[in-house]
Design a protein around this motif. Structure first.
Motif, PDB file in Angstrom:
ATOM      1  N   PHE A  60      19.551 -17.290  57.272  1.00  0.00           N
ATOM      2  CA  PHE A  60      18.293 -17.465  56.543  1.00  0.00           C
ATOM      3  C   PHE A  60      17.171 -16.835  57.368  1.00  0.00           C
ATOM      4  N   VAL A  61      16.618 -15.729  56.893  1.00  0.00           N
ATOM      5  CA  VAL A  61      15.517 -15.064  57.574  1.00  0.00           C
ATOM      6  C   VAL A  61      14.228 -15.446  56.857  1.00  0.00           C
ATOM      7  N   VAL A  62      13.408 -16.251  57.521  1.00  0.00           N
ATOM      8  CA  VAL A  62      12.179 -16.752  56.925  1.00  0.00           C
ATOM      9  C   VAL A  62      11.011 -15.924  57.449  1.00  0.00           C
ATOM     10  N   LEU A  63      10.336 -15.229  56.552  1.00  0.00           N
ATOM     11  CA  LEU A  63       9.161 -14.442  56.917  1.00  0.00           C
ATOM     12  C   LEU A  63       7.957 -15.369  56.908  1.00  0.00           C
ATOM     13  N   SER A  64       7.520 -15.749  58.074  1.00  0.00           N
ATOM     14  CA  SER A  64       6.500 -16.791  58.215  1.00  0.00           C
ATOM     15  C   SER A  64       5.123 -16.164  58.433  1.00  0.00           C
ATOM     16  N   ASN A  65       4.314 -16.199  57.370  1.00  0.00           N
ATOM     17  CA  ASN A  65       2.933 -15.716  57.515  1.00  0.00           C
ATOM     18  C   ASN A  65       1.917 -16.854  57.427  1.00  0.00           C
ATOM     19  N   GLY A  66       2.428 -18.100  57.322  1.00  0.00           N
ATOM     20  CA  GLY A  66       1.552 -19.265  57.374  1.00  0.00           C
ATOM     21  C   GLY A  66       0.736 -19.519  56.130  1.00  0.00           C
ATOM     22  N   GLY A  67       1.167 -18.986  54.994  1.00  0.00           N
ATOM     23  CA  GLY A  67       0.408 -19.213  53.767  1.00  0.00           C
ATOM     24  C   GLY A  67       1.099 -18.613  52.568  1.00  0.00           C
ATOM     25  N   TYR A  68       0.385 -18.615  51.440  1.00  0.00           N
ATOM     26  CA  TYR A  68       0.885 -18.011  50.208  1.00  0.00           C
ATOM     27  C   TYR A  68       0.290 -16.608  50.104  1.00  0.00           C
ATOM     28  N   ALA A  69       0.891 -15.666  50.819  1.00  0.00           N
ATOM     29  CA  ALA A  69       0.286 -14.344  50.976  1.00  0.00           C
ATOM     30  C   ALA A  69       0.113 -13.625  49.651  1.00  0.00           C
ATOM     31  N   VAL A  70       1.116 -13.699  48.775  1.00  0.00           N
ATOM     32  CA  VAL A  70       0.979 -12.974  47.517  1.00  0.00           C
ATOM     33  C   VAL A  70      -0.149 -13.563  46.673  1.00  0.00           C
TER      34      VAL A  70
ATOM     35  N   GLY B  92     -11.196 -10.021  42.940  1.00  0.00           N
ATOM     36  CA  GLY B  92     -12.537  -9.926  43.510  1.00  0.00           C
ATOM     37  C   GLY B  92     -13.042 -11.231  44.083  1.00  0.00           C
ATOM     38  N   GLY B  93     -12.141 -12.196  44.318  1.00  0.00           N
ATOM     39  CA  GLY B  93     -12.551 -13.506  44.824  1.00  0.00           C
ATOM     40  C   GLY B  93     -11.843 -13.857  46.115  1.00  0.00           C
ATOM     41  N   THR B  94     -11.983 -15.106  46.490  1.00  0.00           N
ATOM     42  CA  THR B  94     -11.335 -15.610  47.695  1.00  0.00           C
ATOM     43  C   THR B  94     -10.458 -16.796  47.324  1.00  0.00           C
ATOM     44  N   PRO B  95      -9.379 -17.023  48.051  1.00  0.00           N
ATOM     45  CA  PRO B  95      -8.481 -18.134  47.723  1.00  0.00           C
ATOM     46  C   PRO B  95      -9.183 -19.492  47.850  1.00  0.00           C
ATOM     47  N   SER B  96      -8.854 -20.385  46.939  1.00  0.00           N
ATOM     48  CA  SER B  96      -9.349 -21.762  47.022  1.00  0.00           C
ATOM     49  C   SER B  96      -8.377 -22.672  47.754  1.00  0.00           C
ATOM     50  N   TRP B  97      -7.221 -22.143  48.082  1.00  0.00           N
ATOM     51  CA  TRP B  97      -6.160 -22.947  48.705  1.00  0.00           C
ATOM     52  C   TRP B  97      -6.085 -22.629  50.200  1.00  0.00           C
TER      53      TRP B  97
END
Length: 542
Positions: A458-468, A477-482
């Motif tokens: 299991f190769v987990v690509l860890s970017n610490g968030g919901y990148a997509v 044109g906005g910023t994430p609310s999460w």
């Protein structure tokens, strides 16, 4: 079996149903047990294997992987409303992935259902239209035949078929005169009626520059061979369906043209030079964002070969043929003229250079390193939405079942599905590439992988968030609310679930771990999680 006085105990509905399950080859039960299932599951005969997952989504996900790898129905048991409700998303994925499942759903005791006692389930419509069949036997004597009918429907319609069984039915004496019969064996046609393929063959013969579209429906040895032969016969480029569950054509073949765009302008560009397009075992055409205009350029004619009637009915094509797909492709080949001309060659995909000394790892670095080391037989299970385009580019499917994903788009698929695939086909190496956000939807599947010795990497690509999701918000044109969640340790969770796990944050560390693990995946008995820290900015931008 005898009672305490030595007299034979009466044969029960459970006994009769178990005989049906044996006859159908449904002897592995994927389940998370509840009280309404105890009468069936207690003291299972020794030839029935119980496989435990810690959440119903993982139960169905493992069974889906098992069914896909073995190309035949798998058996699931779910616990009334709670269990079926927890599993609905996974059942939807099984339906869209066309994985045949027989799903026993427990119900309260039939003798007081009208009073709606505790744990009564309103079950028939709970999974909506995703089941291909729902059986709700009126009497206990109907249960064995209902299970057989569910099996046949799951195999034919390629999806989950439900049988809702009140808990007291299992102990009911089996009245051999009243137990309803169902077909023991159903023989399915394997060959297409070649006379019905003349229209599609004629369409291809009139084309100046035909193209083919491959999908999950040709992801078998027979399907790959047939579609490869047709592509070479016609000198036709072959595209892969977008958001597909599986790869329907060898993606290292010179005629492979890549994955279709999932928007209409992109489709029109892809088909700009093609006057005829034949989709084989693929939808016409799967989209994601709504965009205006036609699907294909003006004058481009489209046909479809499929074994799914619903897909045929909804497809905007000139001609749709419903038939066994590989056989239909062979029939088309026999009825079309061979084209002579220079073969097309596909340029190789360039891999990214290793990162510099102070450069963070990107998903592309990880995927390229996997591609360099994995054998052609490797099954790659994908659930990394932000990196999927790069995965398609860098890791081509070179054998049937080489690429598996959730065509439904819901998360929580890869960890249990990879586990089920490895359990069903322990001869093939399995690598799941998963985002850290995606992994949290079914992380408990790692316990089952460890418990049942499913040696998946299991190769987990860890970017610490919901990148997509972050990129989509930026596109608007906005910023994430999460928030992000860099404090979540997938490796830590994995270890607590009994699954070995290592953390990687450098290219040298990645190379060391992959060189140690990948060459031995065929023999590996123990799963391994590699949690690889990757740059959140170095991901796909939709």
């Amino acid at each position: 079996m005898s009672d305490q006085y030595g007299s034979p105990e009466p044969r029960t509905i459970r006994d009769a149903t178990v005989d049906v399950l044996r006859g159908l080859g449904l002897t592995t039960v994927f389940a998370n047990p509840g009280s309404t299932e105890v009468p069936f599951l207690t003291d299972l005969p020794t030839d029935l294997r119980f496989v435990l997952a810690l959440h119903e989504g993982s139960v169905v996900g493992m069974a889906t992987g098992w069914a896909v790898a073995r190309d035949r129905p798998a058996l699931v048991q779910l616990h009334t409303t709670a269990g079926l409700g927890n599993a609905v998303g996974a059942l939807a994925t099984a339906r869209v992935n066309r994985a045949p499942l027989v799903v026993l759903v427990g119900q309260q005791d039939r003798r007081h259902l009208d009073l709606e006692p505790f744990l009564t389930g309103r079950l028939r419509d709970l999974a909506g239209s995703y089941p291909v069949r729902v059986e709700e036997p009126v009497t206990a004597q109907e249960v064995p035949a209902a299970v057989a009918r569910a099996h046949h429907t799951a195999a034919d319609a390629r999806g989950p078929a439900l049988v809702i069984v009140p808990m007291d039915d299992w102990s009911e004496p089996c009245d051999e005169e009243r137990v309803h019969a169902a077909a023991g064996t159903v023989v399915r046609a394997q060959e297409a009626d070649s006379s019905r393929l003349a229209g599609v063959a004629g369409l291809l013969d009139t084309a100046e520059n035909p193209a083919l579209v491959a999908g999950a429906g040709t992801d078998t040895e027979e399907g790959w061979a047939a579609l490869t032969a047709l592509a070479e016969h016609l000198g036709a480029r072959v595209f892969q369906e977008s958001f597909g569950a599986r790869a329907g054509f060898p993606q290292d073949h010179p005629l492979y043209a890549g994955v279709l765009p999932a928007d209409r302008p992109g489709l029109r560009d892809a088909f700009a030079d093609h006057d005829v397009v034949l989709a084989a075992g693929a939808p016409v055409f799967r989209q994601y964002p709504y965009t205006s205009g036609p699907l294909v350029p003006a004058g481009t004619r489209v046909a479809l070969l499929t074994d799914d009637p619903e897909e045929a009915y909804r497809s905007p094509v000139e001609t749709a043929v419903v038939a066994p797909v590989a056989s239909a492709v062979r029939g088309i080949l026999e009825r079309t003229a061979r084209r002579t001309g220079p073969p097309r060659t596909r340029g190789g995909e360039s891999s990214p250079a290793p990162p510099g000394e102070n450069e963070p790892l990107s998903p592309s670095h990880v995927l390229a390193a996997l591609a360099q080391r994995a054998s052609p037989e490797t099954v790659f299970v994908e659930e990394t939405p932000s990196s999927r385009p790069e995965m398609h580019r860098l890791i081509p499917a070179r054998r049937p079942l080489g690429f598996v994903s959730a065509a439904m788009g819901g998360l929580g698929f890869a960890l249990p599905a990879a586990t089920g695939i490895r359990m069903a086909d322990p001869e093939r190496p399995v690598i799941a590439v998963v985002g850290d956000g995606s992994s949290m939807y079914a992380v408990q599947a790692l316990w089952s992988a460890a418990r049942y010795s499913a040696g998946v990497l299991f190769v987990v690509l860890s970017n610490g968030g919901y990148a997509v999701m972050d990129r989509l918000a930026e596109q608007q044109g906005g910023t994430p609310s999460w928030p992000s969640f860099p404090d979540v340790s997938v490796a830590g969770v994995a270890r607590e679930l009994g699954c070995p796990a290592h953390c990687v944050d450098t290219y040298a560390g990645l190379v060391t771990e992959l060189d140690e693990a990948v060459p031995h995946l065929e023999q590996r008995q123990q799963p391994l999680v590699l949690s690889v820290t990757v740059d959140a900015q170095g991901v796909f931008r939709p």
